[in-house]
Design an enzyme around this catalytic site. Structure first.
Site, short mmCIF file in Angstrom:
data_model
loop_
_atom_site.label_atom_id
_atom_site.label_comp_id
_atom_site.label_asym_id
_atom_site.label_seq_id
_atom_site.Cartn_x
_atom_site.Cartn_y
_atom_site.Cartn_z
N ASP A 202 4.47 -41.91 16.58
CA ASP A 202 4.61 -40.44 15.97
C ASP A 202 3.41 -39.69 16.60
O ASP A 202 2.47 -39.89 15.95
CB ASP A 202 4.61 -40.45 14.56
CG ASP A 202 4.93 -38.73 14.02
OD1 ASP A 202 4.63 -38.02 14.88
OD2 ASP A 202 5.58 -38.72 13.00
N HIS A 203 3.57 -38.97 17.52
CA HIS A 203 2.65 -38.53 18.28
C HIS A 203 1.63 -37.42 17.52
O HIS A 203 0.61 -37.27 17.76
CB HIS A 203 2.69 -37.68 19.57
CG HIS A 203 3.48 -36.47 19.53
ND1 HIS A 203 4.80 -36.32 19.52
CD2 HIS A 203 3.36 -35.34 19.45
CE1 HIS A 203 5.25 -35.09 19.47
NE2 HIS A 203 3.94 -34.40 19.38
N HIS B 154 7.48 -36.21 11.55
CA HIS B 154 6.07 -35.39 11.70
C HIS B 154 5.69 -34.80 10.40
O HIS B 154 4.52 -34.99 9.87
CB HIS B 154 6.21 -34.17 12.84
CG HIS B 154 6.68 -34.70 14.10
ND1 HIS B 154 6.11 -35.87 14.69
CD2 HIS B 154 7.23 -34.11 15.20
CE1 HIS B 154 6.46 -35.94 15.88
NE2 HIS B 154 7.51 -35.02 16.37
#
Ligand code: NAP
Length: 491
Positions: A180-181, A243
């Protein structure tokens, strides 16, 4: 606090599936370039890109030459560094759905079994299982191997479990890195630093002192070019399941005993499991769906969601969602968490607002009657900053209080290039540090909370409400938060 170890990287092979794709060109290759330019990649570290497109390594390097430069930025691009970086990069056409197609990788990796081997799956999720099977059957998985998966990990809990099962059949959980960047962003890691590196926040970080928490992830862009994909996904799956829930759990979790991957992830999962379920009518009462219509920004008019050619004109996919969530725990009982995300909103803004309770008894007159309490505002986009709203006495002969902001702008403090979120994540992947990656049970728990919301929308035929592009979403989102006597922070 040392979130990420500085230990030197061992020689590695970074096998990039989807090397010709958008994410690789815009984020992954530039991130590796920056780490190369900072001399963090060992000399014997190779990037082996694959895609279906037929070309050789020289052709691929030439295509990178043309495409990647703009994503690095002129001020950070250095020709000599770039030329040396390109020498690390190799390319082999591989159709991952063809079991015989892996032979070029077998040849390229032969004799390098002792090196760290990263399989990075920057491809559509329906290729995760064929690749896991393909690298396994080709005998490419070594004890030093890891696999990284891009989001989305499934469409619901069941499909996520199916992907996870197929990965687990050939990799250990300790080898699986779910990206999950957002977790690679400096400000997200700074949430950990802020909460657990400073003593004075902890006594305040609870329901006795906090009135509500708001998380907004607003995009000004629409879905142009990605409409077909987006229409199958929607804002709840695309942004909230991953996110936004990640931001929420980092804000809400108990202090972990250490920064070790499992210590952090054990605390995160407790929050996910403590989320009060939103089912049936409760899901309807505590959620708002929206879809944008044509509108305008300062640079001109923009079309509505349904005006996109690749979207059915009766689509009911949401491009906006707002939720009111609660966490059933001693720390958070009675504190609403408001989550809001959307496309084509007024501005590109990602921020967390922590609203504190008013003073129990006011002895001062104030300019705003203490209408807005103390706030901590953590901004992730467009710039990274932390602001604290406090009351001071305004200069003058009256004792009149006025709110002002203490500002911490990370650009001013650090005065250096802000890393791309992926830079940190890719190094951690090569190093073998899973702290900033999601564990299987986390993904499952997040879907377990999301799925009933979707089910309720279907059951009650809750179609999205319209909002004009360039605004903060449908009016119903204001009604949602005003039921608690609150309003969204839009200053
Ligand atoms: P993309 O531009 O469509 O690229 C897809 C890649 O997959 C291409 O390199 C393509 O190679 C390759 N590919 C497709 N079928 C293949 C096959 N049968 N065998 C081998 N390679 C094959 O997709 P993307 O936008 O980069 O996204 C990749 C992944 O990252 C997706 O899971 C996406 O959801 C996720 N993601 C993307 C972004 C983003 O900003 N783009 C952000 C977050 C997550 P050829 O073109 O050579 O055929």
């Amino acid at each position: 606090m040392n979130l990420i170890s500085n230990e030197a990287l061992l020689p590695f092979d970074f096998i990039l599936f989807g090397g010709t794709g958008d994410l690789s060109i815009r984020k992954l290759i530039p991130s590796l370039y920056f780490r190369h330019s900072e001399k963090q990649l060992p000399e014997d570290g190779r990037i082996i890109a694959t895609g279906r497109t037929a070309m050789d390594s020289i052709g691929f390097r030439q295509s990178l030459d043309v495409q990647v430069r703009e994503h690095i930025g002129e001020q950070d691009f250095d020709q000599l560094t770039w030329d040396s970086f390109l020498q690390r990069i190799h390319y082999y056409p591989v159709d991952v759905t063809d079991p015989a197609g892996y032979q070029p990788l077998v040849d390229a990796l032969a004799g390098r079994e002792e090196h760290v081997r990263v399989f990075y799956l920057s491809v559509a999720p329906n290729l995760f299982t064929p690749i896991a099977r393909g690298v396994h059957e080709a005998g490419l998985i070594t004890e030093h191997s890891r696999v990284a998966l891009e989001k989305p990990l499934g469409r619901d809990r069941q499909s996520a479990e199916e992907i996870n099962d197929s990965l687990s059949a050939v990799f250990d959980e300790g080898q699986i890195y779910r990206i999950d960047h957002y977790l690679g962003k400096e400000t997200v890691q700074n949430l950990l630093a802020l909460r657990f590196g400073n003593a004075f926040f902890e006594p305040l970080w609870r329901s006795e002192r906090i009135s509500d928490i708001q998380i907004t992830v607003a995009e000004s862009l629409g879905v142009e070019g990605r409409g077909a994909f987006y229409d199958q996904t929607g804002a709840l799956r695309e942004m909230v399941q991953n996110h936004m829930l990640q931001l929420m759990v980092i804000l809400a979790m108990e202090p972990p005993v250490s920064i070790d991957p499992d210590a952090v992830r054990d605390e995160k999962i407790k929050v996910l499991r403590a989320l009060k379920p939103l089912k049936g009518i409760e899901a309807i009462e505590n959620s708002v769906r929206g879809q944008y219509r044509a509108g305008a920004f300062s640079n001109g008019p923009v079309p509505g969601y349904l005006d996109n050619e690749d979207i059915p004109n009766d689509s009911t996919t949401e491009t906006f969602v707002a939720l009111r969530a609660e966490i059933a725990s001693w720390r958070w009982e009675g504190v609403p968490f408001f989550l809001r995300t959307g496309k084509r909103m007024e501005s590109k803004t990602t921020e967390i607002v922590i609203n504190f309770k008013k003073v129990p008894h006011s002895i001062f007159p104030t300019a705003d009657g203490f209408s807005t309490p103390n706030q901590l505002i953590i901004r992730l986009q467009p710039e990274e900053s932390i602001r604290m709203r406090i009351y001071v006495k305004a200069w003058g002969d009256d004792i009149q209080l006025q709110p002002v902001y203490l500002n911490l702008d990370f650009n001013d403090v650090f005065q250096k290039r802000r890393m791309i979120a992926y830079e940190r994540l890719l190094l951690d992947l090569i190093r073998g540090n899973q702290t900033l990656f999601m564990r299987r049970d986390e993904v499952a728990a997040a879907w377990a909370w999301i799925d009933p919301i979707r089910a309720a929308w279907e059951q009650y035929q809750y179609t999205p409400k319209n909002y004009t592009a360039g605004t903060w979403g449908p009016g119903a989102a204001n009604a949602l938060i005003s039921k608690d006597g609150l309003r969204w922070n839009e200053d």
